[in-house]
Design a protein around this motif. Structure first.
Motif, short mmCIF file in Angstrom:
data_model
loop_
_atom_site.label_atom_id
_atom_site.label_comp_id
_atom_site.label_asym_id
_atom_site.label_seq_id
_atom_site.Cartn_x
_atom_site.Cartn_y
_atom_site.Cartn_z
N SER A 131 0.82 -1.21 0.00
CA SER A 131 0.00 0.00 0.00
C SER A 131 0.85 1.26 0.00
CB SER A 131 -0.96 0.02 1.19
OG SER A 131 -1.78 -1.11 1.19
N PRO A 132 1.65 1.45 -1.05
CA PRO A 132 2.54 2.62 -1.08
C PRO A 132 1.75 3.92 -1.18
CG PRO A 132 2.45 1.61 -3.24
CD PRO A 132 1.68 0.70 -2.30
N THR A 133 2.31 4.95 -0.62
CA THR A 133 1.72 6.27 -0.73
C THR A 133 2.00 6.81 -2.12
OG1 THR A 133 1.97 6.70 1.62
CG2 THR A 133 1.74 8.63 0.18
N SER A 134 0.93 7.21 -2.81
CA SER A 134 1.06 7.80 -4.14
C SER A 134 0.55 9.23 -4.08
CB SER A 134 0.24 7.02 -5.17
OG SER A 134 0.75 5.73 -5.33
N VAL B 174 6.03 21.05 -0.66
CA VAL B 174 5.76 21.25 0.77
C VAL B 174 4.67 20.28 1.23
CG1 VAL B 174 4.89 22.86 2.50
CG2 VAL B 174 6.50 23.66 0.75
N THR B 175 3.62 20.15 0.45
CA THR B 175 2.53 19.24 0.79
C THR B 175 3.02 17.80 0.86
OG1 THR B 175 0.91 20.71 -0.22
CG2 THR B 175 0.25 18.40 0.06
N VAL B 176 3.85 17.42 -0.10
CA VAL B 176 4.38 16.05 -0.14
C VAL B 176 5.34 15.82 1.04
CG1 VAL B 176 5.71 14.38 -1.48
CG2 VAL B 176 4.01 15.83 -2.62
N MET C 20 4.99 12.96 3.89
CA MET C 20 6.04 12.00 4.19
C MET C 20 6.40 12.05 5.68
SD MET C 20 8.32 12.46 0.72
CE MET C 20 9.63 11.33 1.16
N ARG C 21 6.46 13.24 6.23
CA ARG C 21 6.73 13.39 7.65
C ARG C 21 5.63 12.73 8.49
NH1 ARG C 21 5.42 19.06 9.63
NH2 ARG C 21 3.38 18.11 9.32
N ASP C 22 4.38 13.05 8.16
CA ASP C 22 3.26 12.53 8.93
C ASP C 22 3.15 11.02 8.86
OD1 ASP C 22 2.75 15.19 9.51
OD2 ASP C 22 1.01 15.34 8.17
#
Length: 142
Positions: free
Chosen positions: A12-15, A23-25, A29-31
């Motif tokens: 279930s990779p994040t796409s 900035v949003t990405v 990634m941080r969250d």
């Protein structure tokens, strides 16, 4: 030890959309506490972005990070594996391509990511250890 990519991959990779700003990405990634995301339009894989890409190709390049699109800094996907491919095949591809992460596709859709770290935890035998050492020493492109 695991012999198939599906046994060691992160599922279930994040796409993200190529139109999102960096900035949003970076915040996503941080969250989610992840170091890479797939860049896709629907099921069409466009690239991979790592935390290093955010810094080197995004922030260090200058400009307004809220305006820089993630699709513009994504690494092109040069190779993929399938869930039923062997871990040895994944290690061989990583070594040949000097990459540390490979998208895992099933029926053309991204279903996971396999990383050098995943291989290290599932590696067995002298050949796997040698392949991992080669990958670790190679200049990373993803």
């Amino acid at each position: 030890m695991a012999t198939k990519v599906r046994d060691i991959m992160t599922g279930s990779p994040t796409s993200v959309s190529p139109e999102l700003d960096i900035v949003t990405v970076a915040r996503a990634m941080r969250d989610e506490q992840i170091g890479a995301v797939l860049v896709a339009e629907g099921d069409d894989l466009k690239g991979v972005v790592t935390d290093r890409d955010l810094v080197v190709r995004g922030l260090a390049a200058g400009g307004d990070p809220a305006q820089v699109k993630i699709g513009g800094i994504a690494s092109k996907v040069t190779a993929t594996v399938r869930p039923d491919d062997s871990t040895e095949k994944a290690a061989q591809i990583m070594r040949e391509r000097s990459v540390r992460r490979l998208p895992v596709l099933e029926d053309g859709r991204p279903v996971g990511i396999v990383s050098i770290r995943d291989l290290a935890s599932g590696a067995s035998g002298e050949d796997a250890a040698a392949a991992l050492a080669d990958i670790g020493a190679a200049r990373s492109t993803t």
